[in-house]
Design a protein around this motif. Structure first.
Motif, PDB file in Angstrom:
ATOM      1  N   GLN A 480     -65.042  67.912  15.588  1.00 50.76           N
ATOM      2  CA  GLN A 480     -65.529  69.249  15.873  1.00 50.76           C
ATOM      3  C   GLN A 480     -65.905  69.402  17.349  1.00 50.76           C
ATOM      4  O   GLN A 480     -65.596  70.421  17.972  1.00 50.76           O
ATOM      5  CB  GLN A 480     -66.724  69.571  14.969  1.00 50.76           C
ATOM      6  CG  GLN A 480     -66.341  69.709  13.502  1.00 50.76           C
ATOM      7  CD  GLN A 480     -67.548  69.914  12.602  1.00 50.76           C
ATOM      8  OE1 GLN A 480     -68.690  69.802  13.035  1.00 50.76           O
ATOM      9  NE2 GLN A 480     -67.288  70.235  11.341  1.00 50.76           N
ATOM     10  N   LYS A 481     -66.540  68.378  17.903  1.00 51.63           N
ATOM     11  CA  LYS A 481     -66.939  68.449  19.313  1.00 51.63           C
ATOM     12  C   LYS A 481     -65.735  68.398  20.248  1.00 51.63           C
ATOM     13  O   LYS A 481     -65.766  68.951  21.351  1.00 51.63           O
ATOM     14  CB  LYS A 481     -67.902  67.303  19.630  1.00 51.63           C
ATOM     15  CG  LYS A 481     -69.276  67.474  18.989  1.00 51.63           C
ATOM     16  CD  LYS A 481     -70.186  66.298  19.305  1.00 51.63           C
ATOM     17  CE  LYS A 481     -71.545  66.466  18.628  1.00 51.63           C
ATOM     18  NZ  LYS A 481     -72.446  65.310  18.891  1.00 51.63           N
ATOM     19  N   GLN A 482     -64.668  67.741  19.807  1.00 52.74           N
ATOM     20  CA  GLN A 482     -63.473  67.590  20.645  1.00 52.74           C
ATOM     21  C   GLN A 482     -62.367  68.577  20.240  1.00 52.74           C
ATOM     22  O   GLN A 482     -61.205  68.379  20.590  1.00 52.74           O
ATOM     23  CB  GLN A 482     -62.940  66.163  20.528  1.00 52.74           C
ATOM     24  CG  GLN A 482     -63.891  65.096  21.027  1.00 52.74           C
ATOM     25  CD  GLN A 482     -64.152  65.231  22.515  1.00 52.74           C
ATOM     26  OE1 GLN A 482     -63.253  65.501  23.304  1.00 52.74           O
ATOM     27  NE2 GLN A 482     -65.414  65.071  22.909  1.00 52.74           N
ATOM     28  N   ALA A 483     -62.720  69.638  19.542  1.00 49.76           N
ATOM     29  CA  ALA A 483     -61.719  70.599  19.086  1.00 49.76           C
ATOM     30  C   ALA A 483     -60.941  71.195  20.255  1.00 49.76           C
ATOM     31  O   ALA A 483     -59.718  71.358  20.183  1.00 49.76           O
ATOM     32  CB  ALA A 483     -62.386  71.701  18.270  1.00 49.76           C
ATOM     33  N   GLN A 484     -61.633  71.512  21.357  1.00 46.11           N
ATOM     34  CA  GLN A 484     -60.951  72.118  22.490  1.00 46.11           C
ATOM     35  C   GLN A 484     -59.977  71.138  23.139  1.00 46.11           C
ATOM     36  O   GLN A 484     -58.895  71.537  23.614  1.00 46.11           O
ATOM     37  CB  GLN A 484     -61.987  72.581  23.528  1.00 46.11           C
ATOM     38  CG  GLN A 484     -61.405  73.436  24.642  1.00 46.11           C
ATOM     39  CD  GLN A 484     -60.746  74.701  24.133  1.00 46.11           C
ATOM     40  OE1 GLN A 484     -61.366  75.474  23.408  1.00 46.11           O
ATOM     41  NE2 GLN A 484     -59.480  74.906  24.474  1.00 46.11           N
ATOM     42  N   PRO A 608     -67.834  76.999  19.459  1.00 42.48           N
ATOM     43  CA  PRO A 608     -66.571  76.264  19.662  1.00 42.48           C
ATOM     44  C   PRO A 608     -66.629  74.785  19.296  1.00 42.48           C
ATOM     45  O   PRO A 608     -65.584  74.170  19.096  1.00 42.48           O
ATOM     46  CB  PRO A 608     -66.289  76.449  21.165  1.00 42.48           C
ATOM     47  CG  PRO A 608     -67.605  76.811  21.772  1.00 42.48           C
ATOM     48  CD  PRO A 608     -68.344  77.572  20.721  1.00 42.48           C
ATOM     49  N   GLU A 609     -67.846  74.204  19.213  1.00 35.78           N
ATOM     50  CA  GLU A 609     -67.958  72.795  18.860  1.00 35.78           C
ATOM     51  C   GLU A 609     -68.403  72.597  17.416  1.00 35.78           C
ATOM     52  O   GLU A 609     -68.770  71.495  17.014  1.00 35.78           O
ATOM     53  CB  GLU A 609     -68.938  72.091  19.802  1.00 35.78           C
ATOM     54  CG  GLU A 609     -68.450  72.019  21.246  1.00 35.78           C
ATOM     55  CD  GLU A 609     -69.387  71.229  22.138  1.00 35.78           C
ATOM     56  OE1 GLU A 609     -70.433  70.751  21.622  1.00 35.78           O
ATOM     57  OE2 GLU A 609     -69.088  71.086  23.332  1.00 35.78           O
ATOM     58  N   LYS A 610     -68.360  73.682  16.630  1.00 36.70           N
ATOM     59  CA  LYS A 610     -68.786  73.593  15.229  1.00 36.70           C
ATOM     60  C   LYS A 610     -67.738  74.173  14.280  1.00 36.70           C
ATOM     61  O   LYS A 610     -68.061  74.625  13.183  1.00 36.70           O
ATOM     62  CB  LYS A 610     -70.136  74.294  15.039  1.00 36.70           C
ATOM     63  CG  LYS A 610     -71.265  73.639  15.833  1.00 36.70           C
ATOM     64  CD  LYS A 610     -72.588  74.354  15.628  1.00 36.70           C
ATOM     65  CE  LYS A 610     -73.699  73.682  16.443  1.00 36.70           C
ATOM     66  NZ  LYS A 610     -75.002  74.362  16.264  1.00 36.70           N
ATOM     67  N   MET A 611     -66.503  74.151  14.724  1.00 32.16           N
ATOM     68  CA  MET A 611     -65.411  74.649  13.885  1.00 32.16           C
ATOM     69  C   MET A 611     -65.103  73.653  12.771  1.00 32.16           C
ATOM     70  O   MET A 611     -65.094  72.441  12.985  1.00 32.16           O
ATOM     71  CB  MET A 611     -64.141  74.855  14.720  1.00 32.16           C
ATOM     72  CG  MET A 611     -64.312  75.756  15.923  1.00 32.16           C
ATOM     73  SD  MET A 611     -64.589  77.460  15.471  1.00 32.16           S
ATOM     74  CE  MET A 611     -64.602  78.223  17.091  1.00 32.16           C
ATOM     75  N   ARG A 612     -64.834  74.165  11.590  1.00 36.88           N
ATOM     76  CA  ARG A 612     -64.443  73.310  10.463  1.00 36.88           C
ATOM     77  C   ARG A 612     -62.934  73.155  10.372  1.00 36.88           C
ATOM     78  O   ARG A 612     -62.426  72.154   9.860  1.00 36.88           O
ATOM     79  CB  ARG A 612     -64.979  73.889   9.152  1.00 36.88           C
ATOM     80  CG  ARG A 612     -64.719  73.053   7.917  1.00 36.88           C
ATOM     81  CD  ARG A 612     -65.387  73.664   6.707  1.00 36.88           C
ATOM     82  NE  ARG A 612     -64.810  74.950   6.346  1.00 36.88           N
ATOM     83  CZ  ARG A 612     -63.837  75.110   5.441  1.00 36.88           C
ATOM     84  NH1 ARG A 612     -63.334  74.059   4.824  1.00 36.88           N
ATOM     85  NH2 ARG A 612     -63.375  76.304   5.167  1.00 36.88           N
TER      86      ARG A 612
END
Length: 788
Positions: A480-484, A608-612
């Motif tokens: 989640q933290k590395q989604a971007q 943006p860092e909490k996307m499931r």
């Protein structure tokens, strides 16, 4: 009845091999179908009856939800007399477990319960015992084989990810698999205290809007099923009223409007469709069982009629034999017994094809209807009682009907080799034929309508494009933290059009209620939680304002609403809705299946860092390379996580899984129905031709061509099939019109659905009749004139 009667019966069966084979096969199909559906009905009514003293076992239901607070069950036992024992149960899904090869597997049937759970349900342990501490776990024998290739695995360690990290749990017991008629059927059962690791942690699901509260023992958190074992003589109504008094004593204002009732354990499976939180147990549908019973009776009725028609055709060739018996002193009773014996022998022999239908049909029923009919149902006396009763009843009723008709005919008439032609009987035979084909036409129209509506539901979503969208679950904090970072690398692939993160990606099956609160009011909307870029990725149209931009934590919450919300509250972009700023208005779109109407909706922006979830829009040319890239990135960022990549269209397919399974079932019944219709038609044709054999011979002697004779015989039968079409079309239209009412957005009942079904029925009838008509028309006229 003696051995001679049995020999004569066998001789008569073997003498007419074709008719007897068709009779046995047709009756076998009918018996097989009613046995399968009968076994299914017995199975559906047997749930949880294996529990000792099941009549005194109840589940607590709070209003319409069986989930209750953790302290409720022990408080009931302490404060209310008549409670012998209790257990609490909670189940979660998507639990990651490492196997012996260090490979991560996701399991769905991971539960937590009090340590008396197994003893109260009479579940035996093959090895060990239930978990008594949060560091232990009991597993089923199937899971022992799956993870360790053996069952005696006491003391072994199982690495389970319940929160953010893998936790080693010691296997303390291996229990026998729960029976197929158990509403609760966990594969892993941890101690009830271990549930603290997963309860209340909704941040992974809702991100910025999730709760971090994990006090599972709080009275305000309803997570657990509470099962009560009442002492003999205790009335459940009395306990229910005392539970109400108990809860009001804790908080008079909060619980004074809440209703409590005890649901019998044996009613949970078939009587929980009106409950909102029945998510841990298997459920059935009592109304569907009524349809199964109706289908079973119709199929058996058709099979018996077919048998009667074919037997009547065979009897016509034995009139002289039966007349000679009567002339030599055989009583009507003896004639009836002989016919009854043959009928029951045919019924008994039909058990052979019926067995094939049962062996192949039960797995089909299990797979299409998601049922769990297993070997245990054949250990019930009801199953064998039904098998014997239906077989004897079928053979006896058929034999009595035919035998009575023959035995009443005088010996003189029988010795002439013919029976009086009765116009009434002729019309009765053909009206049953129309009934056969009407059933077939209705079933065919149903199959086509089901498939047409399912295809409509998969391809006609309004203002949203779910095609070529890959969905990856970000199931760890690291992901989640590395989604971007994942998005940036994926967008380097020329086959990737765009990427975006989200907590929910429409269309999805569940409903997410969002409440916008102010000091004056609280308004509830259908909701979504999405990230920047998701709206354009899904092809949704902004008709006012703009989509989400960069996420800002400035204390202000911007929302996007749909057209329905804007119209209902007369709002435009930039206005406030219950204190929230409307950033944009999106054109109405189908966020769920076409079963439901589009509702007023509010869309929140996710951190943006909490996307499931991560969505990837592709050009559809090389999705395999994109999936490989996702797998590689997941393994690099979070090596212990499972990479779950699916198509959004696969998610949509699940919306209509029930309808697709119903279509498969009706298709199978359609094939059986037309098989029985052909057999019934065959029997009626044999009867008709046997009565008109001499007429056909006279016509041929007088110069009638084969085509003229075939046309004469076919015309009568096709007329009755056309009558079946006329009867079936309005019935099918009405039935399908009612079924389509289950969908808010539905396809049309096109004329060609009925035309195809009618043409199929006519073509099948024409081929069946023409085969027998041609044989009769090409017969030597001399033999035909000697027939009578």
């Amino acid at each position: 009845m003696n051995i001679t009667d049995i020999k004569i019966a066998f001789r008569n069966i073997l003498k007419n091999k074709i008719e007897s084979s068709i009779s046995i096969l047709g009756l076998g199909i009918g018996l097989g179908c009613i046995f399968i559906l009968g076994v299914l009905i017995i199975h559906e009514h047997s749930y949880d009856r294996f529990i000792p003293d099941h009549k005194n076992v109840y589940r607590v239901v709070e209003d319409t939800d069986p989930r209750t607070p953790y302290p409720l069950a022990p408080s009931i036992q302490d404060k209310i007399p008549g409670i012998h024992d209790f257990f609490r149960f909670y189940q979660t899904n998507q639990v990651q477990i490492k196997n012996s090869g260090n490979r991560v597997i996701e399991e769905d049937l991971f539960a937590f319960a009090d340590n008396n759970f197994f003893s109260l349900l009479n579940t035996k342990f093959k090895y060990g015992k239930a978990a008594v501490s949060p560091t232990e776990i009991a597993i089923s024998e199937d899971m022992a084989k799956k993870y360790f290739k053996t069952q005696n695995v006491l003391g072994a360690s199982l690495n389970v990810k319940l929160k953010d990290n893998f936790l080693p749990l010691t296997i303390c017991g291996v229990y026998e698999n729960f029976p197929g008629n158990s509403t609760l059927h966990p594969e892993f059962v941890g101690n009830i205290e271990l549930s603290e690791q997963v309860l209340g942690l909704s941040q992974r699901m809702f991100g910025e809007y999730g709760s971090t509260q994990n006090d599972y023992q709080n009275w305000d958190n309803n997570y657990f099923y509470s099962y009560l074992f009442l002492s003999p003589g205790t009335r459940p109504e009395t306990v229910s009223s005392k539970i109400k008094d108990l809860m009001v004593s804790f908080d008079a204002e909060k619980y004074k409007e809440t209703e409590y009732r005890l649901q019998p354990a044996t009613d949970i499976y078939l009587d929980s469709n009106n409950l909102t939180g029945n998510i841990y147990s298997r459920t059935g549908n009592a109304n569907e069982l009524k349809y199964y019973i109706g289908i079973a009776l119709v199929i058996l009725f058709i099979a018996i009629l077919n048998y009667i028609f074919l037997t009547k055709a065979k009897i016509l060739s034995r009139l002289t034999e039966i007349g000679a018996k009567k002339a030599l002193g055989a009583s009507n009773n003896i004639i009836r017994k002989q016919v009854l014996l043959e009928s029951n022998m045919i019924s008994a022999l039909s058990l052979m094809p019926a067995a094939i239908i049962i062996i192949t049909g039960i797995p089909f029923i299990n797979s299409t209807l998601q049922k769990t009919v297993g070997e245990e149902v054949f250990g019930m006396w009801q199953t064998w009682g039904m098998l014997v009763a239906v077989t004897l009843l079928t053979g006896t009723l058929s034999g009595i009907f035919i035998g009575t008709n023959i035995s009443r005919t005088s010996a003189v008439v029988l010795l002439t080799g013919k029976m009086q032609r009765q116009q009434k009987s002729h019309k009765l035979n053909h009206s049953f034929l129309s009934f056969h084909f009407a059933i077939f036409i209705i079933l065919v129209v149903s199959v086509f309508t089901f498939k047409k509506q399912i295809n409509y539901g998969l391809t006609n979503f309004k203002s949203i494009d779910p095609n070529n969208v890959l969905v990856c679950e970000l199931n760890s904090p690291e992901l989640q933290k590395q989604a971007q970072v994942i998005q940036n690398e994926l967008e380097q692939n020329p086959n990737v059009i765009s990427t975006a993160g989200s907590s929910f990606i429409p269309p999805f099956n569940a409903f997410l209620p969002i409440k916008l609160r102010t000091e004056e009011e609280t308004v509830r909307f259908d909701g979504l939680i999405m990230g920047k870029g998701m709206i354009p990725l899904l092809g949704m149209e902004i008709i006012d304002g703009e989509a989400f931009g960069e996420f800002k934590q400035d204390g202000r919450t911007n929302i996007i609403i749909n057209e329905s919300t804007a119209l209902e509250y007369d709002i435009k972009a930039g206005d406030l809705l219950n204190g929230f700023t409307v950033r944009g208005i999106v054109k109405d779109f189908n966020a769920h299946s076409l079963h439901s109407l589009i509702q007023p909706m509010v869309i929140l922006q996710q951190h943006p860092e909490k996307m499931r979830l991560l969505a990837v829009k592709t050009n559809g040319k090389n999705d395999k390379s994109i999936i490989e890239t996702i797998d590689r990135l997941v393994s690099q960022i979070s090596p212990e996580s499972v990479s779950e990549v699916t198509y959004l269209t696969d998610q949509i397919n699940q919306f209509y899984e029930r309808e697709q399974n119903q279509a498969k079932l009706i298709t199978a019944f359609s094939l059986l129905s037309i098989s029985l219709a052909i057999m019934g038609l065959f029997g009626v044709v044999l009867i008709t031709i046997s009565k008109r054999t001499k007429e056909i011979g006279i016509r041929k002697v007088n110069g009638a061509r084969v085509t003229e004779v075939v046309e004469m015989l076919n015309k009568d039968f096709l007329t009755w099939v056309i009558i079946a079409v006329v009867i079936a079309v309005p019935a099918a239209w009405y039935a399908m019109h009612r079924w389509l009412e289950n969908f808010a957005y539905q396809t049309s009942l096109s004329w060609w659905l009925f035309a195809i079904a009618g043409v199929l029925a006519l073509a099948i009838a024409l081929l069946t009749v023409s085969f027998q008509s041609y044989k009769a028309a090409t017969r030597n006229p001399v033999d035909s004139l000697r027939y009578e």
